[in-house]
Design a protein around this motif. Structure first.
Motif, PDB file in Angstrom:
ATOM      1  N   ALA A  30      33.350  39.050  43.590  1.00 15.42           N
ATOM      2  CA  ALA A  30      34.087  39.439  44.937  1.00 15.42           C
ATOM      3  C   ALA A  30      33.241  40.588  45.590  1.00 15.42           C
ATOM      4  CB  ALA A  30      35.235  40.089  44.248  1.00 15.42           C
ATOM      5  N   VAL A  31      32.541  41.292  44.756  1.00 15.09           N
ATOM      6  CA  VAL A  31      31.732  42.410  45.421  1.00 15.09           C
ATOM      7  C   VAL A  31      30.613  41.779  46.354  1.00 15.09           C
ATOM      8  CG1 VAL A  31      30.080  44.193  45.098  1.00 15.09           C
ATOM      9  CG2 VAL A  31      31.972  44.162  43.536  1.00 15.09           C
ATOM     10  N   ALA A  32      30.270  40.716  46.092  1.00 10.52           N
ATOM     11  CA  ALA A  32      29.242  39.833  46.938  1.00 10.52           C
ATOM     12  C   ALA A  32      30.146  39.394  48.025  1.00 10.52           C
ATOM     13  CB  ALA A  32      28.588  38.766  46.032  1.00 10.52           C
ATOM     14  N   ALA A  33      31.438  38.997  48.026  1.00  7.19           N
ATOM     15  CA  ALA A  33      31.996  38.670  49.198  1.00  7.19           C
ATOM     16  C   ALA A  33      32.555  39.854  50.056  1.00  7.19           C
ATOM     17  CB  ALA A  33      32.923  37.701  48.770  1.00  7.19           C
ATOM     18  N   GLY A  34      32.347  40.897  49.649  1.00  4.28           N
ATOM     19  CA  GLY A  34      32.503  42.079  50.559  1.00  4.28           C
ATOM     20  C   GLY A  34      33.651  42.946  50.033  1.00  4.28           C
ATOM     21  N   MET A  35      34.224  42.737  48.905  1.00  6.64           N
ATOM     22  CA  MET A  35      35.266  43.449  48.290  1.00  6.64           C
ATOM     23  C   MET A  35      34.708  44.882  47.648  1.00  6.64           C
ATOM     24  SD  MET A  35      38.278  42.773  45.519  1.00  6.64           S
ATOM     25  CE  MET A  35      39.126  41.389  46.919  1.00  6.64           C
ATOM     26  N   PRO A  36      35.351  46.106  47.599  1.00  4.20           N
ATOM     27  CA  PRO A  36      35.102  47.346  47.145  1.00  4.20           C
ATOM     28  C   PRO A  36      35.001  47.034  45.542  1.00  4.20           C
ATOM     29  CG  PRO A  36      36.480  47.881  48.738  1.00  4.20           C
ATOM     30  CD  PRO A  36      36.350  46.264  48.646  1.00  4.20           C
ATOM     31  N   ARG A  37      34.097  47.620  44.798  1.00  3.98           N
ATOM     32  CA  ARG A  37      34.077  47.177  43.319  1.00  3.98           C
ATOM     33  C   ARG A  37      35.447  47.866  42.652  1.00  3.98           C
ATOM     34  NH1 ARG A  37      30.574  45.054  39.832  1.00  3.98           N
ATOM     35  NH2 ARG A  37      29.249  44.993  41.207  1.00  3.98           N
ATOM     36  N   ALA A  38      36.065  48.812  42.946  1.00  2.00           N
ATOM     37  CA  ALA A  38      36.971  49.334  42.180  1.00  2.00           C
ATOM     38  C   ALA A  38      38.094  48.146  42.313  1.00  2.00           C
ATOM     39  CB  ALA A  38      37.443  50.622  42.613  1.00  2.00           C
ATOM     40  N   GLN A  39      38.222  47.796  43.559  1.00  2.80           N
ATOM     41  CA  GLN A  39      39.307  46.774  43.968  1.00  2.80           C
ATOM     42  C   GLN A  39      39.188  45.508  43.291  1.00  2.80           C
ATOM     43  OE1 GLN A  39      39.875  45.600  47.977  1.00  2.80           O
ATOM     44  NE2 GLN A  39      42.078  46.597  47.880  1.00  2.80           N
ATOM     45  N   ALA A  40      37.852  45.051  43.063  1.00  2.00           N
ATOM     46  CA  ALA A  40      37.374  43.759  42.577  1.00  2.00           C
ATOM     47  C   ALA A  40      37.614  43.847  41.100  1.00  2.00           C
ATOM     48  CB  ALA A  40      35.729  43.759  42.816  1.00  2.00           C
ATOM     49  N   TYR A  41      37.596  45.042  40.471  1.00  2.00           N
ATOM     50  CA  TYR A  41      37.774  44.935  38.898  1.00  2.00           C
ATOM     51  C   TYR A  41      39.418  44.941  38.905  1.00  2.00           C
ATOM     52  CZ  TYR A  41      33.136  46.347  37.419  1.00  2.00           C
ATOM     53  OH  TYR A  41      31.906  46.500  37.109  1.00  2.00           O
ATOM     54  N   GLU A  42      40.116  45.524  39.714  1.00  2.00           N
ATOM     55  CA  GLU A  42      41.779  45.692  39.535  1.00  2.00           C
ATOM     56  C   GLU A  42      41.964  44.058  39.743  1.00  2.00           C
ATOM     57  OE1 GLU A  42      45.659  47.761  41.437  1.00  2.00           O
ATOM     58  OE2 GLU A  42      43.429  48.083  42.283  1.00  2.00           O
ATOM     59  N   PHE A  43      41.531  43.265  40.772  1.00  2.00           N
ATOM     60  CA  PHE A  43      41.990  42.068  40.876  1.00  2.00           C
ATOM     61  C   PHE A  43      41.590  41.217  39.819  1.00  2.00           C
ATOM     62  CE2 PHE A  43      42.609  42.825  45.630  1.00  2.00           C
ATOM     63  CZ  PHE A  43      43.671  42.190  45.625  1.00  2.00           C
ATOM     64  N   ALA A  44      40.172  41.394  39.218  1.00  2.00           N
ATOM     65  CA  ALA A  44      39.840  40.469  38.235  1.00  2.00           C
ATOM     66  C   ALA A  44      40.408  40.705  36.853  1.00  2.00           C
ATOM     67  CB  ALA A  44      38.214  40.696  38.062  1.00  2.00           C
ATOM     68  N   ALA A  45      40.609  41.867  36.443  1.00  2.00           N
ATOM     69  CA  ALA A  45      41.257  42.323  35.300  1.00  2.00           C
ATOM     70  C   ALA A  45      42.797  41.788  35.192  1.00  2.00           C
ATOM     71  CB  ALA A  45      41.071  43.753  34.976  1.00  2.00           C
ATOM     72  N   GLY A  46      43.437  42.124  36.393  1.00  2.00           N
ATOM     73  CA  GLY A  46      44.697  41.588  36.463  1.00  2.00           C
ATOM     74  C   GLY A  46      45.062  40.247  36.327  1.00  2.00           C
ATOM     75  N   ALA A  47      44.181  39.529  36.707  1.00  2.00           N
ATOM     76  CA  ALA A  47      44.183  37.973  36.998  1.00  2.00           C
ATOM     77  C   ALA A  47      44.134  37.437  35.420  1.00  2.00           C
ATOM     78  CB  ALA A  47      43.224  37.332  37.840  1.00  2.00           C
ATOM     79  N   VAL A  48      42.875  38.033  34.794  1.00  2.00           N
ATOM     80  CA  VAL A  48      42.771  37.672  33.534  1.00  2.00           C
ATOM     81  C   VAL A  48      44.018  37.843  32.449  1.00  2.00           C
ATOM     82  CG1 VAL A  48      41.261  38.141  31.254  1.00  2.00           C
ATOM     83  CG2 VAL A  48      40.279  37.524  33.614  1.00  2.00           C
ATOM     84  N   ALA A  49      44.453  39.184  32.693  1.00  2.00           N
ATOM     85  CA  ALA A  49      45.776  39.502  31.908  1.00  2.00           C
ATOM     86  C   ALA A  49      46.968  38.594  32.234  1.00  2.00           C
ATOM     87  CB  ALA A  49      46.082  40.916  32.047  1.00  2.00           C
ATOM     88  N   GLY A  50      47.139  38.424  33.490  1.00  2.00           N
ATOM     89  CA  GLY A  50      48.024  37.485  33.870  1.00  2.00           C
ATOM     90  C   GLY A  50      47.978  36.167  33.496  1.00  2.00           C
TER      91      GLY A  50
END
Length: 274
Positions: A198-218
């Protein structure tokens, strides 16, 4: 009922914290566990001080003192330290319940270190995982033949204070250790890799971790709550000619599933060599 922890690392801390937060009752007629019911030992003064300040439990440098004081002794040290630790305590354990949370060491091997037959001890193996630190653990539990139904109830109450407990036969303990105990490391790597993409696609890292961890947990919750096959749930996301199936193809080109299976197999092989 006095519970002694030999070793006060992350897993012991998860167990202690879970019991105190949940007000765990270990046996019928018992009051909820409090810090006064606990005692622990650790090699370093820094660890002992930290745990005493965090939980208010009694601490000591003496493993023997813990084993003497406790009704239930939790062996929470690394497998390589079991021989020296058990040598210190084996003549004071008596008929007390002993719970091991070490990977790889069989019931028979632990009993052998105590100088006994496995059936002559009240012995239980457990394999918790690091999500226990946030009350989301999944712990495999294996009962020794000398453990009683009351011992099982005590152990399950203890480990359910920080998550789920699943009783398995000993032949599955190494697999359980890999798929529950070791796999959080693989999942953290996956979350990191998702975020990197996601960072490579332009997303800020903190937000990328939030999206990634939330998707895995969900996604994990979706598997557990629906009971549907993971492949079926994967197919729900993969629209024909869509973006997700292209990502799945990229993962398969990198042998994603085979790599994960190989990682689990490597963990099992290591556990069996301990």
């Amino acid at each position: 009922m006095k519970i002694g922890f030999i070793g006060l690392g992350n897993m012991a801390s998860a167990i202690i914290g879970g019991m105190l937060r949940e007000g765990t009752v270990l046996a019928a007629g018992e009051a909820p566990v409090t810090a006064a019911d606990l005692i622990g030992s650790a090699k370093t003064e820094a660890t002992r001080t930290a745990r005493a300040e965090e939980f208010g439990l009694a601490v000591t440098a003496s493993n023997r003192e813990v084993a003497e004081a406790a009704d239930v002794a939790v062996l929470a040290v690394k497998p390589q330290f079991f021989p020296e630790v058990i040598a210190e305590i084996r003549d004071v354990v008596g008929d007390k319940l002993v719970i091991s949370i070490a990977a790889g060491l069989s019931l028979a091997r632990i009993a052998e270190l105590f100088g006994r037959d496995e059936g002559a001890m009240r012995l239980i193996r457990c394999m918790p995982n690091t999500p226990a630190l946030v009350n989301a653990g999944t712990t495999a539990v294996c009962l020794g033949s000398g453990a009683t139904e009351a011992d099982e109830a005590v152990c399950l109450s203890l480990v359910r204070s920080f998550g789920e407990a699943i009783v398995v036969p000993e032949r599955l303990m190494d697999a359980a250790s890999a798929v529950a105990g070791s796999s959080p490391a693989f999942v953290f790597m996956f979350i990191e890799a998702l975020a990197d993409g996601a960072v490579a696609a332009g997303m800020p890292r903190a937000q990328a971790y939030e999206f990634a961890a939330g998707a895995v947990a969900g996604s994990a919750q979706l598997v557990l709550q629906t009971g549907r096959h993971p492949g079926d749930l994967k197919d729900m996301v993969c629209s024909p000619a869509g973006t997700t199936i292209e990502g799945v193809r990229a993962l398969e080109e990198g042998a994603f599933r085979a790599s994960v299976m190989n990682a689990v197999s490597a963990c099992v092989a290591k556990a069996q060599s301990l």
